[in-house]
Design a protein around this motif. Structure first.
Motif, short mmCIF file in Angstrom:
data_model
loop_
_atom_site.label_atom_id
_atom_site.label_comp_id
_atom_site.label_asym_id
_atom_site.label_seq_id
_atom_site.Cartn_x
_atom_site.Cartn_y
_atom_site.Cartn_z
N GLU A 208 -1.49 -8.82 -19.29
CA GLU A 208 -1.28 -9.15 -17.73
C GLU A 208 0.14 -8.64 -17.57
N THR A 211 0.49 -5.01 -16.49
CA THR A 211 -0.09 -4.59 -15.09
C THR A 211 1.41 -4.79 -14.34
N TYR A 212 2.53 -5.77 -14.53
CA TYR A 212 3.56 -6.05 -13.42
C TYR A 212 4.47 -5.10 -13.76
N MET A 214 3.94 -2.14 -14.72
CA MET A 214 3.59 -0.73 -13.92
C MET A 214 3.67 -0.78 -12.35
N SER A 215 4.40 -1.74 -12.13
CA SER A 215 4.69 -1.49 -10.58
C SER A 215 5.99 -2.22 -10.38
N TRP A 429 -11.36 -3.62 -17.54
CA TRP A 429 -11.36 -2.69 -16.54
C TRP A 429 -10.21 -2.54 -15.62
N TRP A 430 -9.40 -3.59 -15.72
CA TRP A 430 -8.05 -3.73 -15.02
C TRP A 430 -7.15 -3.12 -15.75
N ASP A 433 -7.38 0.49 -15.61
CA ASP A 433 -7.04 1.07 -14.37
C ASP A 433 -5.48 1.44 -14.43
N LEU A 434 -4.71 0.79 -15.32
CA LEU A 434 -3.30 1.16 -15.28
C LEU A 434 -3.20 2.57 -15.75
N LYS A 436 -5.47 4.92 -15.30
CA LYS A 436 -6.02 5.76 -14.50
C LYS A 436 -5.17 6.32 -13.22
N PHE A 437 -4.27 5.24 -12.90
CA PHE A 437 -3.45 5.37 -11.72
C PHE A 437 -2.13 5.19 -11.83
N GLY A 438 -1.44 6.42 -11.95
CA GLY A 438 0.19 6.35 -12.43
C GLY A 438 0.61 5.91 -13.44
N THR A 439 -0.21 6.23 -14.58
CA THR A 439 0.21 5.99 -16.17
C THR A 439 1.30 6.50 -16.50
N ALA A 440 2.10 5.72 -17.40
CA ALA A 440 3.27 6.29 -17.78
C ALA A 440 3.66 5.68 -19.10
N TRP B 24 6.85 5.51 -8.98
CA TRP B 24 5.60 5.61 -8.51
C TRP B 24 5.72 6.28 -7.03
N GLY B 65 0.64 6.64 -5.64
CA GLY B 65 0.47 5.77 -6.78
C GLY B 65 0.52 6.63 -8.24
N ALA B 66 1.00 8.09 -7.95
CA ALA B 66 1.15 8.73 -9.18
C ALA B 66 2.41 8.33 -9.73
N ALA B 67 2.90 8.39 -11.02
CA ALA B 67 4.17 8.09 -11.77
C ALA B 67 4.68 9.60 -11.97
N GLY B 95 1.75 10.49 -14.78
CA GLY B 95 0.56 9.97 -14.63
C GLY B 95 -0.20 10.08 -13.13
N ASP B 96 -1.26 10.80 -13.04
CA ASP B 96 -1.84 11.14 -11.85
C ASP B 96 -2.54 9.73 -11.19
N HIS B 119 -4.27 -7.01 -10.14
CA HIS B 119 -3.43 -5.91 -11.15
C HIS B 119 -2.69 -4.79 -10.72
#
Lengths: 477, 477
Positions: A208, A211-212, A214-215, A429-430, A433-434, A436-440, B24, B65-67, B95-96, B119
């Motif tokens: 968890e 998830t934070y 990554m934002s 899944w969540w 998602d990290l 899938k969307f803007g991973t780093a 991001w 949302g991309a990194a 990250g796309d 998340h």
């Protein structure tokens, strides 16, 4: 001028005609000297009573554990052991303490006895010092992260996911335990439970926290975690507190830098702020040590161990190098280790970790790049295909104290690793998602708070560093 | 010179030839302006791309949302809305984020939708501001207590006692839920469970905190607490965090002073440290308000409400006085209250509390000396035999935010009160011990942390102020 705590009074160096203090009697000696404590410091203030001025009935009630209210004059002490004392002008008994039945007598009690009286054990010097240090360490942790731009994040305690696999979990339910609703197949019907699904107590807030991170970038958790493992040892609790920082765009090297700086910083904090408690515990440990056979005694005193951490660079050593060192070291060749090191891939035990720190490198050690198959699925796979970007920090006397990793940020590889250990993708899944969307790239570590408190206080049983320990067959208080 | 966060960069006012930042993408406008966020602040940094210098394929991947990793020159901004911007020299996609499937589009999402994507919801301005404020409030709380000589105490989460009766509890077990071991009488045999007895999740750490106050003097808890109540409202959570200070030798007046000073202090902290997040949320709330019918709109903006707390003395009013005021007030006489106030002894609802604060006294209010039968057994009985030394603090917009009391320190009266509600003495033997050995006046209060975060952020649903809310039928993530 009304000073509020004994700690305040003891730092005065002038006479104060009128002071007032409330506290609990530790001892009453010679019908004249009350040692009074109020928890603000390990030191008692001496209150000197002219017994001719007080009635005998009142003085008889000045017993160990009684709560009293003292007014008098703060003066330079005539006796040894304190700089100031109170010449008592008035004395009021707030709460009696029957000396026949009060469990905390002014003598040495076994820690086992004090565990059974955990509600009273902070009335002893040892436990008040330990718990003041526990509090100071907590604050030092929050302070460090706050000053370094981290956000504190409360990860959930009740969790519907049991995917991390860090150990057996406690079930949380509000169903009737005797007659739970059943499905047609005769299984417990958790759709009727409070959360509409099976739930457990968390074993870690890391996923968890990711998830934070990554934002919000830099976050940490500091909360309770649980293991339903039937381990009745001095190193295991069913309920304990964990600190888990997590940082976006940080690789393993950055993670090591962070962990080293963090550990040094919180230990420096208590060296600066809790000197008296540390000195008391240092002394206590040295006395304990004297009773042990030579071979079991510590090489370092408590405060020396703390300085060992703050003053040394943490040596960074790959797991592979460490195995080479251990395989060829004396205790391995002479079969002095309980677990002999024969081959690459084996997990290290505390004896090996301590050898590396205390004998070989003589400094705290960070081991990294561990075999993938002894570490968790979310750790980043190295290009060699067999090691992961994990790290453990090893301390003297205790071995591993911090475990961390760079996380696997690549969706395809993470999915493969989950599939290999049968974690269904729907379950996390969540977490996917990290990626899938803007991973780093991102990294973090976990510190078992009670391990840190044990290290910082020299206590050898983990049950003695948490207020009300939860262990197999014990959830008293 | 390498600056580390967007927050750092935005406070620069000189040109810096080489800066580097990772974050991001929030938006990419006109194939030229990237709004980049890294969580360090609510503000994005504008990154200006000369699209002729970058290949189209890369620019296409600059999606919400991309990194990305940007290097360039920090210059004074040509456009409005920001003082500095980055002229991009290099741009790397880390990250796309597929614009077709990424849930967090650059548009308004409903809070309900964002709860389902908890998340990812801190990738929005509103939730990142809320969670930064939550973190700041946590730190302000620890800082306040640390500076005032309190020790942080971790009260147990799993508890064998269910005596407090604050509400329904979750059961914690490691027995096989389908085939639990049974006793001869056919009941579930908890002696075979992990702790050898029935255990639950705590509803409060207060009773345990009292044990520490009666030795360490001033302590506080800050930990998770639980209610298994099937309340599906915007004000209830099954898992929430509580702050519970407890102080020896402090009476109810001292408790009120402490609570007022504490609440003012933590709110001042965020007014000083989180101005931008508060201004954003203030604005958000005003826009929300405009959509409401006149009668439902707030009299005060968010920041006005915070100043209302920090700038006003908290008016202290006895329950009995408050009932007199309410019985004779217009909304009661004109039957505008949902619950009419007829007689002494009735519990107050949020509408009454808010009337007292917002209309009658126009300042925060502390009600005290409540009827004994609507308050908990451990509160100190007054000499009138019918009221207890309880206090509630009432805030605008929200009503009760803090509840506290002076505790019953007299053994005989406490035993009578326990007997009256059938709490066996064996159940709380350790709590009674505090009154047997060195008892003294002591007091404390409880603050539901999420109530405070709601007040401080203006969020109207409690599910939106905790990272992963636990409510009936929901323990996702």
């Amino acid at each position: 001028m009304q000073l509020k705590t004994i700690s305040d009074l003891l730092t005065q160096n002038t006479v104060i005609p009128e002071v007032e203090i409330k506290g609990w009697v530790r001892t009453f000696r010679a019908n004249r000297f009350i040692a009074l404590n109020d928890g603000s410091t390990i030191n008692n203030i001496q209150c000197v009573v002219d017994f001719e001025k007080f009635d005998e009935a009142t003085l008889k009630r000045v017993t160990t554990g009684a709560a009293i209210h003292i007014k008098g004059e703060l003066v330079e002490s005539q006796g040894k052991g304190q700089s100031v004392e109170i010449q008592v002008a008035s004395l009021e008994i707030l709460g009696d303490s029957d000396p026949e039945t009060y469990p905390i007598q002014p003598k040495k009690h076994s820690f086992e006895f004090l565990r059974e009286n955990a509600h009273l054990r902070t009335r002893t010097n040892t436990f008040s010092a330990v718990m003041r240090l526990r509090s100071s360490l907590s604050f030092a942790i929050h302070k460090y992260f706050n000053e370094h731009g981290f956000y504190y994040m409360h990860s959930p305690i009740i969790t519907g996911s049991d995917a991390e696999g860090a150990g057996e979990m406690f079930k949380v339910s509000s169903l009737d335990p005797k007659n739970p609703p059943l499905t047609e197949e005769g299984k417990v019907d958790y759709t009727k439970d409070f959360f509409g699904k099976e739930t457990n107590l968390t074993v870690s807030g890391q996923l968890e926290a990711e998830t934070y991170a990554m934002s919000l970038g830099k976050v940490y958790t500091f909360g309770p975690t649980f293991r339903a493992e039937n381990s009745n040892t001095s190193r295991h609790l069913a309920e304990f507190w964990m600190i888990e920082p997590e940082v976006a765009f940080m690789d393993l090297a950055g993670n090591m830098d962070l962990a080293e700086d963090f550990m040094k910083s919180v230990i420096k904090y208590i060296l600066e702020h809790n000197r008296e408690d540390l000195e008391f515990l240092d002394q206590r440990l040295q006395e304990e040590d004297k009773k042990k056979p030579q071979a079991e005694r510590s090489d370092m005193s408590l405060i020396e161990k703390l300085n060992f951490v703050t003053d040394n660079h943490f040596k960074r050593v790959s797991y592979t190098e460490a195995i080479d060192i251990l395989r060829n070291c004396k205790p391995n060749k002479k079969k002095k280790f309980k677990y002999l090191i024969n081959e690459w891939g084996t997990d290290l035990q505390s004896e090996h970790e301590r050898y590396l720190v205390e004998k070989h490198f003589k400094c705290p050690v960070i081991l990294f790049d561990y075999p993938a198959n002894i570490k968790a699925f979310y750790m980043r796979l190295n290009d060699d295909g067999k090691t992961v970007r994990a790290m453990d920090i090893l301390f003297p006397g205790i071995g591993e104290i911090v475990g961390g990793a760079q996380r696997e940020e690549r969706l395809d590889i993470l999915k493969e690793k989950m599939a290999a250990i049968d974690i269904p993708e729907e379950e996390l899944w969540w977490y996917l998602d990290l990626r899938k969307f803007g991973t780093a790239v991102h990294s973090g570590f976990g510190l078992g708070f009670e391990r840190l408190v044990m290290f910082a206080t020299g206590m050898s049983n983990i049950r003695d560093v948490i207020p009300f320990p939860r262990t197999p067959q014990n959830a008293e208080f």
